[in-house]
Design a protein around this motif. Structure first.
Motif, PDB file in Angstrom:
ATOM      1  N   PRO A  16       1.037   4.117  -6.857  1.00  0.00           N
ATOM      2  CA  PRO A  16       0.103   5.251  -6.789  1.00  0.00           C
ATOM      3  C   PRO A  16      -1.360   4.851  -6.897  1.00  0.00           C
ATOM      4  CG  PRO A  16       2.009   5.857  -8.082  1.00  0.00           C
ATOM      5  CD  PRO A  16       2.165   4.394  -7.769  1.00  0.00           C
ATOM      6  N   GLU A  17      -1.679   3.993  -7.869  1.00  0.00           N
ATOM      7  CA  GLU A  17      -3.082   3.637  -8.065  1.00  0.00           C
ATOM      8  C   GLU A  17      -3.618   2.806  -6.902  1.00  0.00           C
ATOM      9  OE1 GLU A  17      -0.545   0.574 -10.312  1.00  0.00           O
ATOM     10  OE2 GLU A  17      -0.526   2.725  -9.868  1.00  0.00           O
ATOM     11  N   ASN A  18      -2.733   2.025  -6.258  1.00  0.00           N
ATOM     12  CA  ASN A  18      -3.185   1.207  -5.132  1.00  0.00           C
ATOM     13  C   ASN A  18      -3.360   2.043  -3.871  1.00  0.00           C
ATOM     14  OD1 ASN A  18      -3.232  -1.062  -6.741  1.00  0.00           O
ATOM     15  ND2 ASN A  18      -1.151  -1.686  -6.208  1.00  0.00           N
ATOM     16  N   THR A  19      -2.544   3.080  -3.707  1.00  0.00           N
ATOM     17  CA  THR A  19      -2.748   3.957  -2.547  1.00  0.00           C
ATOM     18  C   THR A  19      -4.053   4.736  -2.690  1.00  0.00           C
ATOM     19  OG1 THR A  19      -1.555   5.908  -3.408  1.00  0.00           O
ATOM     20  CG2 THR A  19      -0.256   4.201  -2.324  1.00  0.00           C
ATOM     21  N   VAL A  20      -4.449   5.016  -3.922  1.00  0.00           N
ATOM     22  CA  VAL A  20      -5.741   5.675  -4.139  1.00  0.00           C
ATOM     23  C   VAL A  20      -6.885   4.732  -3.758  1.00  0.00           C
ATOM     24  CG1 VAL A  20      -7.307   6.602  -5.887  1.00  0.00           C
ATOM     25  CG2 VAL A  20      -4.901   7.271  -5.892  1.00  0.00           C
ATOM     26  N   SER A  21      -6.779   3.464  -4.156  1.00  0.00           N
ATOM     27  CA  SER A  21      -7.808   2.492  -3.791  1.00  0.00           C
ATOM     28  C   SER A  21      -7.917   2.350  -2.279  1.00  0.00           C
ATOM     29  CB  SER A  21      -7.491   1.129  -4.415  1.00  0.00           C
ATOM     30  OG  SER A  21      -7.504   1.201  -5.828  1.00  0.00           O
ATOM     31  N   PHE A  22      -6.770   2.300  -1.606  1.00  0.00           N
ATOM     32  CA  PHE A  22      -6.750   2.183  -0.156  1.00  0.00           C
ATOM     33  C   PHE A  22      -7.377   3.419   0.490  1.00  0.00           C
ATOM     34  CE2 PHE A  22      -4.707   2.316   4.049  1.00  0.00           C
ATOM     35  CZ  PHE A  22      -4.909   1.018   4.486  1.00  0.00           C
ATOM     36  N   SER A  23      -7.051   4.588  -0.040  1.00  0.00           N
ATOM     37  CA  SER A  23      -7.603   5.827   0.500  1.00  0.00           C
ATOM     38  C   SER A  23      -9.109   5.913   0.297  1.00  0.00           C
ATOM     39  CB  SER A  23      -6.926   7.033  -0.150  1.00  0.00           C
ATOM     40  OG  SER A  23      -5.553   7.068   0.166  1.00  0.00           O
ATOM     41  N   ALA A  24      -9.553   5.488  -0.878  1.00  0.00           N
ATOM     42  CA  ALA A  24     -10.988   5.540  -1.171  1.00  0.00           C
ATOM     43  C   ALA A  24     -11.782   4.678  -0.202  1.00  0.00           C
ATOM     44  CB  ALA A  24     -11.242   5.098  -2.605  1.00  0.00           C
ATOM     45  N   ALA A  25     -11.189   3.574   0.240  1.00  0.00           N
ATOM     46  CA  ALA A  25     -11.891   2.650   1.121  1.00  0.00           C
ATOM     47  C   ALA A  25     -11.799   3.037   2.587  1.00  0.00           C
ATOM     48  CB  ALA A  25     -11.330   1.236   0.945  1.00  0.00           C
ATOM     49  N   THR A  26     -10.804   3.848   2.949  1.00  0.00           N
ATOM     50  CA  THR A  26     -10.544   4.095   4.368  1.00  0.00           C
ATOM     51  C   THR A  26     -10.566   5.562   4.763  1.00  0.00           C
ATOM     52  OG1 THR A  26      -8.149   4.255   4.030  1.00  0.00           O
ATOM     53  CG2 THR A  26      -9.060   2.058   4.469  1.00  0.00           C
ATOM     54  N   GLY A  27     -10.095   6.443   3.908  1.00  0.00           N
ATOM     55  CA  GLY A  27      -9.909   7.837   4.282  1.00  0.00           C
ATOM     56  C   GLY A  27      -8.471   8.162   4.619  1.00  0.00           C
ATOM     57  N   TYR A  28      -7.625   7.139   4.729  1.00  0.00           N
ATOM     58  CA  TYR A  28      -6.199   7.419   4.892  1.00  0.00           C
ATOM     59  C   TYR A  28      -5.679   8.140   3.654  1.00  0.00           C
ATOM     60  CZ  TYR A  28      -5.698   4.603   9.110  1.00  0.00           C
ATOM     61  OH  TYR A  28      -5.800   4.129  10.395  1.00  0.00           O
ATOM     62  N   MET A  29      -4.553   8.820   3.820  1.00  0.00           N
ATOM     63  CA  MET A  29      -4.064   9.671   2.745  1.00  0.00           C
ATOM     64  C   MET A  29      -3.270   8.890   1.698  1.00  0.00           C
ATOM     65  SD  MET A  29      -2.917  12.976   4.966  1.00  0.00           S
ATOM     66  CE  MET A  29      -2.133  11.942   6.187  1.00  0.00           C
ATOM     67  N   PRO A  30      -3.452   9.193   0.421  1.00  0.00           N
ATOM     68  CA  PRO A  30      -2.587   8.615  -0.600  1.00  0.00           C
ATOM     69  C   PRO A  30      -1.149   9.036  -0.316  1.00  0.00           C
ATOM     70  CG  PRO A  30      -4.476   9.710  -1.593  1.00  0.00           C
ATOM     71  CD  PRO A  30      -4.453  10.101  -0.155  1.00  0.00           C
ATOM     72  N   VAL A  31      -0.238   8.084  -0.244  1.00  0.00           N
ATOM     73  CA  VAL A  31       1.116   8.401   0.201  1.00  0.00           C
ATOM     74  C   VAL A  31       2.049   8.751  -0.948  1.00  0.00           C
ATOM     75  CG1 VAL A  31       0.843   6.982   2.258  1.00  0.00           C
ATOM     76  CG2 VAL A  31       1.842   5.972   0.180  1.00  0.00           C
ATOM     77  N   ARG A  32       1.553   8.694  -2.189  1.00  0.00           N
ATOM     78  CA  ARG A  32       2.401   8.985  -3.345  1.00  0.00           C
ATOM     79  C   ARG A  32       2.003  10.314  -3.974  1.00  0.00           C
ATOM     80  NH1 ARG A  32       5.161   4.229  -5.151  1.00  0.00           N
ATOM     81  NH2 ARG A  32       6.053   5.567  -6.763  1.00  0.00           N
ATOM     82  N   LYS A  33       3.007  11.080  -4.360  1.00  0.00           N
ATOM     83  CA  LYS A  33       2.768  12.387  -4.983  1.00  0.00           C
ATOM     84  C   LYS A  33       2.100  12.243  -6.347  1.00  0.00           C
ATOM     85  CE  LYS A  33       6.927  14.375  -2.851  1.00  0.00           C
ATOM     86  NZ  LYS A  33       8.294  14.876  -3.109  1.00  0.00           N
ATOM     87  N   SER A  34       2.464  11.193  -7.076  1.00  0.00           N
ATOM     88  CA  SER A  34       1.954  11.039  -8.441  1.00  0.00           C
ATOM     89  C   SER A  34       0.584  10.390  -8.489  1.00  0.00           C
ATOM     90  CB  SER A  34       2.932  10.204  -9.273  1.00  0.00           C
ATOM     91  OG  SER A  34       3.060   8.892  -8.743  1.00  0.00           O
ATOM     92  N   ALA A  35       0.028  10.044  -7.342  1.00  0.00           N
ATOM     93  CA  ALA A  35      -1.300   9.428  -7.321  1.00  0.00           C
ATOM     94  C   ALA A  35      -2.326  10.381  -7.923  1.00  0.00           C
ATOM     95  CB  ALA A  35      -1.686   9.070  -5.893  1.00  0.00           C
TER      96      ALA A  35
END
Length: 448
Positions: free
Chosen positions: A353-372
């Motif tokens: 979850p925390e890594n999908t948030v980092s990826f989203s913050a840098a790109t705009g792609y969506m966090p893929v985890r519900k618990s993020a």
């Protein structure tokens, strides 16, 4: 396929993948564009040993990526953190500048049976070919071994990779199109600070938008026409296809695409981008466009005006009008079990979850985890919440775009004849229907 008597009955989105190895060789052929991602014969994974109980992970693996959404820097940071945690060294390979180039490189490595990565980025219109050719493995055993909680992934995204009751990849750089608008231009025109609810509403707004060269910029056709124009088609009760029946020349589809042509020529409030429409929009050349959520951070960083985003406009027919898109991460079948296990560990890490948030913050792609935890992300970039919210009103893409080899390129060429040379819409769609039916007849129907 021109009548129901020629269509296979009862063939659902899932049952297509009952073809298994029998259909692998044929469907691997990119009949109308793009590389052949498989060998001469099919594959299948039935004979693979997928028991990882006594396997130790490889200590060095390759990760193939095109850095979707300009993610090279954040990918490097995540890979370094993965190595620090696990001791597994990851070679960060730029395998292409886009998904097609990755597919070409993957083909070459398959033919040589060497140099394959442990993890590869798989796009929405390419991954199923790898599956059909037996080039990737189902990851269910690895999901269980690593205790990956699939229920915490956003349902519509993780289900995109579930066929034959198996999981073939996990979401990575996932996106939907967003409606981007220049708030300054909208304010100067006396328009509401929001995206239009329908295209009819925007058509009423367009003549008031005079601050830019054009009110609306259609995305560049290559790779985007087939994807984004599903929105216009669906809103008018049309589609590229209804399962395997090609419907791009139906009266509803022709009417919808005639409207697109008229917006460019007869009414003159729209143009077609010659390059990335997100960049064109950020430069202030147009007042509005549709672009991927993966372009969001780049647009916000480069625009010198206030950027607004909203859901895609609807049409006269109720129902979802937004497709999903983007890429996932999969594991090649031809690498060692040690590499496959290490690759799965990397996929698990990238999907935390925390890594999908980092990826989203840098790109705009969506966090893929519900618990993020999106609190910090949306405080910094509140527009991302709009992209996440739109997931609830998405619709699976048409078979014709994602399952017919080369169809995306054929769609782009047909639309080009409509919006760049003012060709006859009915004629263009009749030709596209014939071409798509030919792909189906040659590449798929014999294997059903």
């Amino acid at each position: 396929m021109t009548s129901s008597s020629h269509r296979p009955r009862g063939l659902s989105r899932r049952s297509l993948f009952g073809l298994g190895a029998a259909g692998a060789g044929a469907l691997g052929l990119a009949a109308c564009g793009g590389p052949d991602v498989g060998g001469d014969g099919g594959g299948g994974t039935e004979d693979l040993d997928l028991d990882f109980a006594d396997v130790d992970p490889a200590q060095k693996i390759d990760f193939w990526t095109s850095h979707p959404g300009g993610s090279q820097e954040v990918e490097a940071e995540l890979l370094a953190a993965f190595t620090e945690e696990t001791g597994i060294e990851v070679t960060h390979v730029t395998a292409g500048s886009n998904y097609e180039e990755i597919a070409q490189r993957f083909q070459t490595a398959q033919a040589a049976n060497s140099g394959l990565p442990a993890v590869v980025v798989l796009s929405d219109v390419w991954w199923f070919r790898y599956y059909l050719n037996g080039n990737i493995i189902p990851i269910d055993t690895l999901v269980e071994t690593l205790e990956i909680d699939l229920s915490d992934y956003r349902d519509s995204l993780v289900e995109d990779y579930q066929y034959e009751d198996k999981q073939w990849a996990l979401p990575y750089g996932r996106s939907t199109p967003l409606f981007y608008y220049n708030k300054d231009h909208f304010s100067a025109a006396g328009l509401p600070d929001r995206a239009p609810e329908t295209w009819e509403e925007f058509e009423e707004w367009a003549p008031k938008l005079t601050e830019a060269e054009t009110a609306y910029m259609y995305p560049d056709l290559a790779g985007y026409a087939g994807w984004t124009l599903q929105n216009v088609l669906w809103g008018q009760g049309a589609a590229w296809s209804e399962e395997w029946e090609i419907t791009c020349n139906s009266p509803e589809a022709v009417e919808a695409l005639q409207w697109v042509q008229d917006s460019v020529f007869a009414n003159g409030w729209a143009q077609v981008a010659s390059s990335d429409s997100a960049d064109t929009f950020a430069a202030g050349v147009c007042s509005a466009t549709i672009a991927s959520t993966g372009s969001l951070v780049g647009v916000l960083d480069s625009a010198t005006f206030d950027v607004g985003v909203g859901f895609l406009p609807g049409g006269s027919v109720d129902g979802p009008v937004c497709p999903t898109g983007g890429a996932g991460l999969g594991i090649p079948a031809a690498v060692s079990k040690e590499e496959q296990l290490a690759g799965a560990m990397l996929i698990e890490f990238m999907g935390r979850p925390e890594n999908t948030v980092s990826f989203s913050a840098a790109t705009g792609y969506m966090p893929v985890r519900k618990s993020a935890d999106l609190t910090e992300l949306t405080e910094k970039t509140p527009e991302i919440q709009t992209a996440v919210d739109q997931l609830d009103v998405t619709r699976p893409q048409d078979f014709a775009r994602v399952f017919l080899p080369g169809a995306d390129q054929e769609m782009a060429e047909a639309i080009a004849s409509i919006v760049t040379t003012e060709g006859d819409v009915q004629e263009a769609m009749d030709g596209l229907k014939e071409t798509l039916e030919g792909i189906f007849t040659k590449e798929i129907e014999p294997k059903l």
